[in-house]
Design a protein around this motif. Structure first.
Motif, PDB file in Angstrom:
ATOM      1  N   VAL A  43     -52.396 -24.091  33.316  1.00 40.20           N
ATOM      2  CA  VAL A  43     -51.022 -24.272  32.610  1.00 40.20           C
ATOM      3  C   VAL A  43     -50.778 -23.388  31.506  1.00 40.20           C
ATOM      4  O   VAL A  43     -51.919 -23.530  30.632  1.00 40.20           O
ATOM      5  N   SER A  44     -49.750 -22.881  31.323  1.00 36.75           N
ATOM      6  CA  SER A  44     -49.319 -22.331  30.280  1.00 36.75           C
ATOM      7  C   SER A  44     -48.439 -22.952  29.374  1.00 36.75           C
ATOM      8  O   SER A  44     -47.741 -24.043  29.596  1.00 36.75           O
ATOM      9  N   THR A  45     -48.139 -22.355  28.110  1.00 39.28           N
ATOM     10  CA  THR A  45     -47.251 -22.770  27.194  1.00 39.28           C
ATOM     11  C   THR A  45     -45.881 -22.741  27.710  1.00 39.28           C
ATOM     12  O   THR A  45     -45.112 -24.021  27.487  1.00 39.28           O
ATOM     13  N   ASP A  46     -45.342 -21.792  28.295  1.00 33.73           N
ATOM     14  CA  ASP A  46     -43.970 -21.650  29.016  1.00 33.73           C
ATOM     15  C   ASP A  46     -43.719 -22.896  30.081  1.00 33.73           C
ATOM     16  O   ASP A  46     -42.759 -23.433  30.019  1.00 33.73           O
ATOM     17  N   GLU A  47     -44.936 -23.046  30.844  1.00 30.13           N
ATOM     18  CA  GLU A  47     -44.909 -24.124  32.038  1.00 30.13           C
ATOM     19  C   GLU A  47     -44.769 -25.592  31.238  1.00 30.13           C
ATOM     20  O   GLU A  47     -44.121 -26.388  31.733  1.00 30.13           O
ATOM     21  N   LEU A  48     -45.592 -25.604  30.071  1.00 29.13           N
ATOM     22  CA  LEU A  48     -45.593 -27.229  29.435  1.00 29.13           C
ATOM     23  C   LEU A  48     -44.208 -27.272  29.214  1.00 29.13           C
ATOM     24  O   LEU A  48     -43.497 -28.348  29.250  1.00 29.13           O
ATOM     25  N   PHE A  49     -43.176 -26.279  28.389  1.00 24.27           N
ATOM     26  CA  PHE A  49     -41.983 -26.449  27.751  1.00 24.27           C
ATOM     27  C   PHE A  49     -41.012 -26.686  29.164  1.00 24.27           C
ATOM     28  O   PHE A  49     -40.179 -27.515  28.848  1.00 24.27           O
ATOM     29  N   ARG A 116     -62.756 -28.155  11.441  1.00 24.84           N
ATOM     30  CA  ARG A 116     -62.180 -28.685  10.583  1.00 24.84           C
ATOM     31  C   ARG A 116     -60.562 -28.213  10.448  1.00 24.84           C
ATOM     32  O   ARG A 116     -59.980 -28.330   9.283  1.00 24.84           O
ATOM     33  N   SER A 117     -60.174 -27.713  11.405  1.00 23.24           N
ATOM     34  CA  SER A 117     -59.028 -26.966  11.460  1.00 23.24           C
ATOM     35  C   SER A 117     -58.527 -27.049  13.055  1.00 23.24           C
ATOM     36  O   SER A 117     -58.843 -27.705  13.578  1.00 23.24           O
ATOM     37  N   LEU A 118     -57.443 -26.266  13.162  1.00 20.37           N
ATOM     38  CA  LEU A 118     -56.798 -26.089  14.429  1.00 20.37           C
ATOM     39  C   LEU A 118     -56.239 -24.898  14.703  1.00 20.37           C
ATOM     40  O   LEU A 118     -56.182 -24.189  13.846  1.00 20.37           O
ATOM     41  N   SER A 119     -56.049 -24.429  15.797  1.00 21.56           N
ATOM     42  CA  SER A 119     -55.309 -23.321  16.277  1.00 21.56           C
ATOM     43  C   SER A 119     -56.043 -21.973  15.743  1.00 21.56           C
ATOM     44  O   SER A 119     -57.508 -21.985  15.667  1.00 21.56           O
ATOM     45  N   THR A 120     -55.317 -21.096  15.245  1.00 23.90           N
ATOM     46  CA  THR A 120     -56.060 -19.845  14.884  1.00 23.90           C
ATOM     47  C   THR A 120     -56.745 -19.804  13.383  1.00 23.90           C
ATOM     48  O   THR A 120     -57.301 -19.287  12.944  1.00 23.90           O
ATOM     49  N   GLY A 121     -56.555 -21.357  12.961  1.00 23.92           N
ATOM     50  CA  GLY A 121     -57.576 -21.735  11.617  1.00 23.92           C
ATOM     51  C   GLY A 121     -59.065 -21.651  12.317  1.00 23.92           C
ATOM     52  O   GLY A 121     -59.916 -21.124  11.613  1.00 23.92           O
ATOM     53  N   ILE A 122     -59.067 -22.096  13.459  1.00 26.76           N
ATOM     54  CA  ILE A 122     -60.461 -22.034  14.136  1.00 26.76           C
ATOM     55  C   ILE A 122     -60.913 -20.548  14.583  1.00 26.76           C
ATOM     56  O   ILE A 122     -61.936 -19.937  14.290  1.00 26.76           O
ATOM     57  N   ALA A 123     -59.802 -19.831  14.993  1.00 29.26           N
ATOM     58  CA  ALA A 123     -60.079 -18.379  15.412  1.00 29.26           C
ATOM     59  C   ALA A 123     -60.600 -17.742  14.417  1.00 29.26           C
ATOM     60  O   ALA A 123     -61.313 -16.634  14.490  1.00 29.26           O
ATOM     61  N   LEU A 124     -60.184 -17.741  13.009  1.00 27.57           N
ATOM     62  CA  LEU A 124     -60.582 -17.129  11.601  1.00 27.57           C
ATOM     63  C   LEU A 124     -62.175 -17.212  11.669  1.00 27.57           C
ATOM     64  O   LEU A 124     -62.702 -16.234  11.373  1.00 27.57           O
ATOM     65  N   LEU A 125     -62.558 -18.392  11.992  1.00 28.38           N
ATOM     66  CA  LEU A 125     -63.931 -18.563  12.030  1.00 28.38           C
ATOM     67  C   LEU A 125     -64.676 -18.108  13.341  1.00 28.38           C
ATOM     68  O   LEU A 125     -65.801 -17.197  12.700  1.00 28.38           O
ATOM     69  N   VAL A 126     -63.993 -18.014  14.498  1.00 28.07           N
ATOM     70  CA  VAL A 126     -64.771 -17.383  15.451  1.00 28.07           C
ATOM     71  C   VAL A 126     -64.670 -16.042  15.270  1.00 28.07           C
ATOM     72  O   VAL A 126     -65.952 -15.059  15.589  1.00 28.07           O
ATOM     73  N   THR A 231     -49.158 -17.345  13.843  1.00 34.56           N
ATOM     74  CA  THR A 231     -49.252 -18.087  15.364  1.00 34.56           C
ATOM     75  C   THR A 231     -47.968 -18.941  15.441  1.00 34.56           C
ATOM     76  O   THR A 231     -47.631 -19.679  14.493  1.00 34.56           O
ATOM     77  N   HIS A 232     -47.364 -19.051  16.615  1.00 36.69           N
ATOM     78  CA  HIS A 232     -45.988 -19.734  16.895  1.00 36.69           C
ATOM     79  C   HIS A 232     -46.214 -20.169  18.323  1.00 36.69           C
ATOM     80  O   HIS A 232     -46.760 -19.692  19.130  1.00 36.69           O
ATOM     81  N   THR A 233     -45.308 -21.160  18.476  1.00 36.49           N
ATOM     82  CA  THR A 233     -44.844 -21.593  19.843  1.00 36.49           C
ATOM     83  C   THR A 233     -43.406 -20.772  20.154  1.00 36.49           C
ATOM     84  O   THR A 233     -43.138 -19.798  19.302  1.00 36.49           O
ATOM     85  N   PRO A 234     -42.986 -20.824  21.276  1.00 38.77           N
ATOM     86  CA  PRO A 234     -41.559 -20.026  21.506  1.00 38.77           C
ATOM     87  C   PRO A 234     -40.582 -20.062  20.566  1.00 38.77           C
ATOM     88  O   PRO A 234     -40.315 -21.286  19.990  1.00 38.77           O
ATOM     89  N   ILE A 235     -40.424 -18.990  19.885  1.00 37.60           N
ATOM     90  CA  ILE A 235     -39.318 -18.814  18.572  1.00 37.60           C
ATOM     91  C   ILE A 235     -38.786 -17.489  18.646  1.00 37.60           C
ATOM     92  O   ILE A 235     -39.076 -16.769  19.373  1.00 37.60           O
ATOM     93  N   ASP A 236     -37.573 -17.361  17.815  1.00 39.89           N
ATOM     94  CA  ASP A 236     -36.925 -16.162  17.926  1.00 39.89           C
ATOM     95  C   ASP A 236     -37.886 -15.000  17.711  1.00 39.89           C
ATOM     96  O   ASP A 236     -38.471 -15.048  16.630  1.00 39.89           O
ATOM     97  N   LYS A 237     -37.745 -13.997  18.265  1.00 39.18           N
ATOM     98  CA  LYS A 237     -38.776 -12.774  17.975  1.00 39.18           C
ATOM     99  C   LYS A 237     -38.561 -12.162  16.635  1.00 39.18           C
ATOM    100  O   LYS A 237     -39.361 -11.658  15.929  1.00 39.18           O
ATOM    101  N   GLU A 256     -50.724 -11.345  15.804  1.00 38.74           N
ATOM    102  CA  GLU A 256     -49.803 -12.255  16.439  1.00 38.74           C
ATOM    103  C   GLU A 256     -50.482 -13.014  17.585  1.00 38.74           C
ATOM    104  O   GLU A 256     -51.028 -12.328  18.641  1.00 38.74           O
ATOM    105  N   THR A 257     -50.218 -14.389  17.763  1.00 47.77           N
ATOM    106  CA  THR A 257     -50.675 -15.215  18.739  1.00 47.77           C
ATOM    107  C   THR A 257     -49.724 -16.252  19.240  1.00 47.77           C
ATOM    108  O   THR A 257     -48.905 -16.770  18.385  1.00 47.77           O
ATOM    109  N   GLN A 258     -49.674 -16.904  20.451  1.00 48.41           N
ATOM    110  CA  GLN A 258     -48.764 -17.877  20.753  1.00 48.41           C
ATOM    111  C   GLN A 258     -49.493 -19.107  20.930  1.00 48.41           C
ATOM    112  O   GLN A 258     -50.709 -18.935  21.708  1.00 48.41           O
ATOM    113  N   ALA A 259     -49.223 -19.925  20.523  1.00 46.62           N
ATOM    114  CA  ALA A 259     -50.163 -21.354  20.554  1.00 46.62           C
ATOM    115  C   ALA A 259     -50.243 -21.594  22.074  1.00 46.62           C
ATOM    116  O   ALA A 259     -49.171 -21.452  22.858  1.00 46.62           O
ATOM    117  N   GLY A 260     -51.383 -22.222  22.655  1.00 49.46           N
ATOM    118  CA  GLY A 260     -51.546 -22.570  23.883  1.00 49.46           C
ATOM    119  C   GLY A 260     -50.940 -23.925  24.016  1.00 49.46           C
ATOM    120  O   GLY A 260     -50.264 -24.495  23.373  1.00 49.46           O
TER     121      GLY A 260
END
Length: 279
Positions: A43-49, A116-126, A231-237, A256-260
């Motif tokens: 399942v993708s973000t677009d499918e979810l919405f 102790r974070s989420l989304s790309t807050g985790i990615a920074l550590l990764v 990092t963003h969900t679907p939003i005006d480019k 730039e990344t789109q949230a899952g």
């Protein structure tokens, strides 16, 4: 020593970055009606919405089981000596508990880090861990450094639409309507592993995002210039490009990344955040 860096799908990394750094991803579960699917795989973000638009129902999310984590570790350890796995904040999910319990039988072959974070807050550590692996740092040292960095991750988002927060029971109908009428866009911040409401911006989304970025950078004048995530969900480019322009010259790398699907199911459309490490 061969070290593999891995993370749950809440890390919200693009496939390009996953491939570039050879990061293994453990998907969470997303339930859409009667169907339960793997985040980012089935399942993708677009499918979810599209599902929410069609049904009006909010998806449910769930952590992988202890057994699923063990199977994940077993597979990775066939080709490496050690796994360092990153998960979403333990205050927000049972991922850390399940991943840690699963890791107990592997001793020092598997380390689990509560971001102790989420989304790309985790990615920074990764990505920091990936950099250290490439530099030849030992696993225990990488884990120690990343645990210290969890206190320095700046993670925040502006919500342009409170419908999903309302559907998820995180804000009342009256609050949602008043926010819509007054054009209020709240900031959500991560503090000590928990989500909190920050400043309540008012106005059109493009201006709100512009002010949010300016104020966030002013709030954290001492920051690591190495990289920042937009990092963003679907939003005006155009809004995303506007943010990149605002950050030009401040960071060496703007990613730039789109949230899952998991993260998006909790924050909804028109959400955007900038995430970076402070000094």
């Amino acid at each position: 020593m061969r070290i593999r860096i891995s993370a749950d799908s809440t890390v919200d990394l693009s496939q390009e970055l996953i491939d570039k750094y050879n990061i293994a991803i453990m998907p969470l579960w997303v339930t859409l009606g009667d169907e339960t699917k793997l985040d980012g795989v089935e399942v993708s973000t677009d499918e979810l919405f599209k599902y929410v638009d069609k049904t009006g129902e909010l998806p449910k999310t769930a952590s992988p089981s202890i057994v699923s984590y063990q199977e994940f570790y077993d597979k990775l350890l066939k080709d490496c000596d050690c796994v360092i796995h990153f998960v979403v904040s333990g205050m927000l999910s049972s991922c850390y508990s399940n991943a840690s319990k699963a890791a107990e039988e592997y001793g020092e072959r598997v380390f689990v880090i509560d971001s102790r974070s989420l989304s790309t807050g985790i990615a920074l550590l990764v990505l920091n861990a990936c950099d250290r692996v490439n530099e030849g740092m030992e696993p225990a040292k990488i884990v120690e450094e990343c645990k210290l960095l969890t206190k320095k991750v700046q993670a925040s988002f502006v919500l342009g639409d409170l419908n999903y927060m309302h559907k998820g029971g995180r804000c009342s109908g009256a609050m949602r309507l008043s926010a819509k009428f007054l054009r209020i866009k709240p900031e959500i911040t991560l503090a000590n592993g928990e989500m909190k409401v920050g400043k309540k911006f008012m106005g059109k989304l493009n201006k709100v995002v512009e002010n949010y970025v300016d104020e966030t950078m002013a709030k954290y004048p001492n920051y690591d210039r190495k990289r920042v995530f937009v990092t963003h969900t679907p939003i005006d480019k155009e809004i995303v490009e506007q943010v990149k322009v605002q950050l030009q010259g401040k960071f060496d790398e703007i990613l730039e990344t789109q949230a899952g699907a998991t993260i998006s199911s909790h924050c909804g459309l028109d959400t955007l955040g900038i995430l970076f490490i402070t000094k």
